[in-house]
Design an enzyme around this catalytic site. Sequence first.
Site, PDB file in Angstrom:
ATOM      1  N   PRO A 199     -15.883 -15.362  -5.203  1.00 20.01           N
ATOM      2  CA  PRO A 199     -14.935 -16.633  -5.477  1.00 20.01           C
ATOM      3  C   PRO A 199     -15.187 -17.863  -4.206  1.00 20.01           C
ATOM      4  O   PRO A 199     -14.153 -18.952  -5.311  1.00 20.01           O
ATOM      5  CB  PRO A 199     -13.799 -15.746  -5.110  1.00 20.01           C
ATOM      6  N   THR A 256     -21.033 -16.801   0.493  1.00 24.48           N
ATOM      7  CA  THR A 256     -20.277 -17.982   0.356  1.00 24.48           C
ATOM      8  C   THR A 256     -19.840 -19.072  -0.083  1.00 24.48           C
ATOM      9  O   THR A 256     -20.777 -19.419  -0.998  1.00 24.48           O
ATOM     10  CB  THR A 256     -19.912 -18.057   2.152  1.00 24.48           C
ATOM     11  N   LYS A 294      26.522  15.377  20.820  1.00 21.28           N
ATOM     12  CA  LYS A 294      26.757  13.808  19.312  1.00 21.28           C
ATOM     13  C   LYS A 294      27.504  14.579  18.734  1.00 21.28           C
ATOM     14  O   LYS A 294      27.918  15.175  18.532  1.00 21.28           O
ATOM     15  CB  LYS A 294      25.275  13.872  18.786  1.00 21.28           C
ATOM     16  N   HIS A 344      20.264  13.009  10.798  1.00 17.67           N
ATOM     17  CA  HIS A 344      19.754  14.248   9.877  1.00 17.67           C
ATOM     18  C   HIS A 344      19.974  14.083   8.265  1.00 17.67           C
ATOM     19  O   HIS A 344      19.220  14.683   7.640  1.00 17.67           O
ATOM     20  CB  HIS A 344      20.739  15.209  10.381  1.00 17.67           C
ATOM     21  N   ASP A 360      -6.733 -12.359  -2.755  1.00 15.17           N
ATOM     22  CA  ASP A 360      -5.878 -13.524  -2.324  1.00 15.17           C
ATOM     23  C   ASP A 360      -6.073 -14.723  -2.290  1.00 15.17           C
ATOM     24  O   ASP A 360      -5.907 -15.477  -2.036  1.00 15.17           O
ATOM     25  CB  ASP A 360      -4.669 -13.440  -0.577  1.00 15.17           C
ATOM     26  N   ASP A 386      27.425  20.497  16.940  1.00 15.83           N
ATOM     27  CA  ASP A 386      27.174  20.899  18.424  1.00 15.83           C
ATOM     28  C   ASP A 386      28.779  20.985  19.100  1.00 15.83           C
ATOM     29  O   ASP A 386      28.037  21.344  20.145  1.00 15.83           O
ATOM     30  CB  ASP A 386      26.833  19.253  18.086  1.00 15.83           C
ATOM     31  N   SER A 419     -10.610 -19.825   4.602  1.00 19.52           N
ATOM     32  CA  SER A 419     -10.641 -20.826   4.291  1.00 19.52           C
ATOM     33  C   SER A 419     -10.140 -22.194   4.252  1.00 19.52           C
ATOM     34  O   SER A 419     -10.783 -23.201   4.034  1.00 19.52           O
ATOM     35  CB  SER A 419     -10.588 -20.622   2.612  1.00 19.52           C
TER      36      SER A 419
END
Length: 505
Positions: free
Chosen positions: A486, A423, A39, A151, A332, A44, A376
């Site tokens: 809920p 529930t 590379k 890098h 949620d 290198d 739900s």
Amino acid sequence: MLTGAIAGPVFTSPPVGSIVAAIQAVARAGAAGVLLIVKNYTGDRLNFGLALERARREGVDVEMVVIADDCAFTSPRKAGRRGICGTVLIHKIAGALAEEGKSLPEILRTVTLAASRMGTLGVSLSPCSVPGSGPTFQLAADELELGLGIHGEAGVRRDKMMSSDEVVKIMIDHMTDPASQSRVDVNSGDSVILVVNNLGGLSCLELQIVADSAVRLLEERGVMIERAVLGSFMTALEMSGVSLTIMKSSQEILKLYDHETAAPAWPRVPCIRVTGQTRCHPCPPESPLPEDPEPDAERVQVYVRVLGHVCRALLSLEEELNDLDRAAGDGDCGSTHARAAHAIEDWLSGGHLPSHPSRLLTALSQVLLEKMGGTSGALYSLFLTAAARPLQDDSSPPAWAAAMDAGIGAMKRYGGAEPGDRTMLDSLCAAGHALQPLRGPNCDVMRILSSAVQSAAAAAEDTRHMTAGAGRASYIGSSSLSRPDPGAVAAAAILKAVWEGLGGK
Ligand SMILES: *[C@@H]1O[C@H](CO)[C@@H](O)[C@H](O)[C@H]1NC(C)=O
């Protein structure tokens, strides 16, 4: 693919001695020649170049190809283009050529040409850190950086966070910019191989979202994606980011790319063209319900009023339900119900409500099934589908009581919960019980409804003393649950809104 890989210290090129040792090992094992795939980084180039000279002096047939596929810098600079993920495609192609028994000069020629026809660009959402030291650069949580090296070198530009489609568009525009010195020259009608590379810390889900954006964008531009591959091919430690590599392909390149390899990290996916494949489309919309045989405008008005009340009630409860849900679930519940409310509002504004109650519930169940989501959504949808049945030929008060019972029955059967399990069934069953007098003669519907609403609210309140027996809350210890469920609160609120919509006060 590769016969050997030579590791240096993290982010540092390996010492000449290690490289020479690797070349000698390969040569001693009987290789006809050795190709160094390097590379384009100064360290290198120097170390591999020196090793090459030494190995040649010892009589080994060695060649070197320097890969520079980085598209980050648009104007020429001293540092030149770096070699990044495209190098892996060169490994693949060179390996296939060697397997086919091609000579070293021939392999060098083919990979040099292939390397000149590709480009790579990375984008990062976080820096990486060399073990033992801090991050290589700073990036705010809402920022991303384009064009950085493997890098952890900083990139060419920073942007605010945006969607995958937007990021990919910026990346591909940048990579193919005709004014750029480091562009990959891809145009409509070209065939390409696409590599979507994880820079280390991206989730599979995110990677696939980016891959989807890239495939769609390239196809929109008329580019034929012959092969696409995604995975972690060239990473920068734990950097969360992705790079895209595009290589122009020919029949010869595709054949080499498709060549079998035993390299463990190379994905074993069927080598088929991506462009032109049948892709998944979103579910086709349900066929519209047949027209109402005898539309009843007055009834429809009642439905609109009742459902409007339900939507407003759910929207006003969004925060409270989310908050209750945080204790037991994922917080949620309110958002899910709000999503349902928005979907119903959209549906109402479309103005195609059936006037037959059974068809109303069926249509409503379809809206929820498609738009609400979650457990739900499925449960409400089941409830409504089952409740629609007793109302098919009869919409008298006893039929509504039967509808409620049928809905509750379906929820119990498929949801696996019973009253007392904390529930929404707790509210619904209490209400269902209170609605039984609807089955009697000459009943006072609004009075019975009012008592059902009160029973449901009381049952919802009572869930705070219950241990969760079903649903997500059952996975956590009961000691942390001291507030009502809920789902039960939402169901009670819906019943209250229905009653109010019918004129209850
Ligand atoms: C590699 O980078 C150098 C600068 O460091 C540049 O001069 C050279 O053109 C680059 N190599 C390739 C193959 O692009």
